[in-house]
Design a protein around this motif. Sequence first.
Motif, PDB file in Angstrom:
ATOM      1  N   SER A  83       0.806  -1.232   0.000  1.00  0.00           N
ATOM      2  CA  SER A  83       0.000   0.000   0.000  1.00  0.00           C
ATOM      3  C   SER A  83       0.837   1.279   0.000  1.00  0.00           C
ATOM      4  O   SER A  83       0.415   2.293  -0.554  1.00  0.00           O
ATOM      5  N   GLU A  85       1.928   3.851   2.398  1.00  0.00           N
ATOM      6  CA  GLU A  85       1.082   4.918   2.937  1.00  0.00           C
ATOM      7  C   GLU A  85       1.855   6.120   3.469  1.00  0.00           C
ATOM      8  O   GLU A  85       1.291   7.204   3.608  1.00  0.00           O
ATOM      9  N   VAL A  87       4.549   9.237   3.646  1.00  0.00           N
ATOM     10  CA  VAL A  87       5.220  10.193   2.765  1.00  0.00           C
ATOM     11  C   VAL A  87       6.580  10.550   3.366  1.00  0.00           C
ATOM     12  O   VAL A  87       6.670  10.894   4.552  1.00  0.00           O
ATOM     13  N   LEU A  98       7.168   7.575  -1.332  1.00  0.00           N
ATOM     14  CA  LEU A  98       6.265   6.803  -0.475  1.00  0.00           C
ATOM     15  C   LEU A  98       6.986   5.569   0.062  1.00  0.00           C
ATOM     16  O   LEU A  98       7.733   4.911  -0.673  1.00  0.00           O
ATOM     17  N   LYS A 101       4.055   1.654   5.833  1.00  0.00           N
ATOM     18  CA  LYS A 101       3.924   1.811   7.281  1.00  0.00           C
ATOM     19  C   LYS A 101       4.707   0.707   7.975  1.00  0.00           C
ATOM     20  O   LYS A 101       5.088  -0.294   7.367  1.00  0.00           O
ATOM     21  N   LEU A 139       0.628  15.156  -1.940  1.00  0.00           N
ATOM     22  CA  LEU A 139      -0.437  14.491  -1.195  1.00  0.00           C
ATOM     23  C   LEU A 139      -1.699  14.377  -2.040  1.00  0.00           C
ATOM     24  O   LEU A 139      -2.400  13.350  -2.007  1.00  0.00           O
ATOM     25  N   ASN A 142      -1.308  11.723  -4.874  1.00  0.00           N
ATOM     26  CA  ASN A 142      -1.194  10.336  -4.410  1.00  0.00           C
ATOM     27  C   ASN A 142      -2.266   9.945  -3.403  1.00  0.00           C
ATOM     28  O   ASN A 142      -2.303   8.803  -2.938  1.00  0.00           O
ATOM     29  N   ASN A 143      -3.132  10.948  -3.031  1.00  0.00           N
ATOM     30  CA  ASN A 143      -4.215  10.686  -2.064  1.00  0.00           C
ATOM     31  C   ASN A 143      -3.663  10.100  -0.761  1.00  0.00           C
ATOM     32  O   ASN A 143      -4.122   9.060  -0.267  1.00  0.00           O
ATOM     33  N   LYS A 144      -2.673  10.771  -0.205  1.00  0.00           N
ATOM     34  CA  LYS A 144      -2.040  10.324   1.040  1.00  0.00           C
ATOM     35  C   LYS A 144      -2.110  11.416   2.090  1.00  0.00           C
ATOM     36  O   LYS A 144      -2.484  12.559   1.816  1.00  0.00           O
ATOM     37  N   LYS A 145      -1.741  11.034   3.344  1.00  0.00           N
ATOM     38  CA  LYS A 145      -1.689  11.980   4.452  1.00  0.00           C
ATOM     39  C   LYS A 145      -0.310  11.927   5.093  1.00  0.00           C
ATOM     40  O   LYS A 145       0.400  10.917   4.986  1.00  0.00           O
TER      41      LYS A 145
END
Length: 567
Positions: A83, A85, A87, A98, A101, A139, A142-145
Amino acid sequence: MISHDFSIRHNWWFDAGLAGLQSIAVEVRDKVKDYKDIKIRVTNEHLTFQAPSKEVLRNLLNDCYSLLADRYWNISDKKQRESLELVIYYQDTDDLGLIPKRKPTPIPSLFTKGSSWRAEAEEYAKLSTGMKQRVDEFLKNNNKKLWGNKKMLLFKPPVCHPQLELFPNKKNKTICCVCGREMVCSDVNQTSFLLFASKTAALSFNSQAKRPDKICWECEYLSKFAVESAFYKQNGDNIFILQLVTGNAQKMVESQAVLSSNKAVRKLDEDNFRANIGAYKQDNKLLFYAQLPYEILWTFFYDTYTLLREEADLHEDYTEDEKDEFCTRPFIESPIQLVLLRVATKGQTFITKEIIYYTETAYIFRLVNEIQKLTSSGDNLLYKLFHDLYLPREGKAFDINNYLWRNLILQKVLQKKSVLQDFERLTFRKCQAQLFPYLGNMLEFVQHYEAMIREGIGMTKEHIELAVKLGQQIVIGAKGKDSGKEGKDSNFDRVKGDMFVLRKTRTVTDFLEQLNRIQFRYNFTVSNQILNGVLHEPAVEFEDFKAYCLMAALNTYNNFKRPQIKE
């Protein structure tokens, strides 16, 4: 050259750490050229390091701990690796990227909290305007936090392993509660030993309002490496942790080397890290199926013996006695014990549900070896028996209650207790839950086992064979007398009712009266030994004789009925 000794602590967790440190230290030394001059020796009482300087030794020990942390504290499972996740900003190349986790493996996860995580990073609010714009765009694309509640931009992957200081130079010294030496110490905590209370709990619930005990930096360091030596398996909320225990450091290291090799019991689940024993199905191996504590113990011994036997069979020049010695010697030459810890995760904490300190390792290896010798190599009696002891019930696909009978029986076997009456009750229950189950493996095992553990104080092999033969005669007689009628009028179908009548008898006289009635009904001959009063002999326990007889009768009955079902 300077020398430093890590002494054995005579505590099962910290001593396991000694073996874990030795294993990783040898691995690190052999990989890094700077450490080629370091000597690592193990004696009965010590793990000794000899290095050119204290600084070189400190670097080696730090590198060992870093490798340990990467294996057990800061890992990413298959789902996290896929995945990506987190950054991260690579400062050397000025790029955003990326990374997956991270999480700890099951044992460190018991004492790793959210506050344990740390990273080299900077809060989003403190970034420059230009960097904020780059981060926002990345962000969005890539639709990340960003990481954490404070929205941190990572410069390096986050870590959660405890920070340790080696060879501290502080002047204040206190007595360590583990080794008893006066050294530089810190407060005890759960990261040192699972059964220690946390610092907060020690301060909150200490009835005498005393401060927590102290632990020295050496014991703190060794405690982390116990994870390297541990065998573990996670089933749902339960984590089973198995450690080898011996008062001899050299024997501990040798035993770990035997069991931790690539082809031995330890095999890590590299996708999810939920187990390093029983993680995968293997031919003629049982650890994968174990769900409860004594199942874990039994299958650990069985799989270990099986692997040693497979290795022994490769030596074509070995005699059978030499092969037996090869399989049992590692656990008989010096006493080795096992500690099994069962803990259940509960939210942000855990509960210790069970601790088993098993000391009869020599007995169990001899038992497995003897039973394997008494049966043909192709039978795999103990493998089949383990599955036969499972009692299915209606309901969920997985129900822990289905394993209780097996766990109870294996507990008694491990404790050298009689299991005959438990087997007798289980056979009747299995016949109620399943359609004509095969009971031959259970009958064969209990005959061998009871004759071994009760030799000289119970029924002899001749008495056991007499009882088994009687049970078989009853059913075979009913089959021969059967006139071919079906349903309730069939003699053969009525014999099961006769078994229950025999089972309800409470005295030898009642048993013989019912046996006499059944004998005339089915026209078979009872042994002269029974007629001459063998059941009244001191060595023959009536309940045991009856149990063997009924198990044999029930197994014979099922064997006759089973082909009809298949057709």
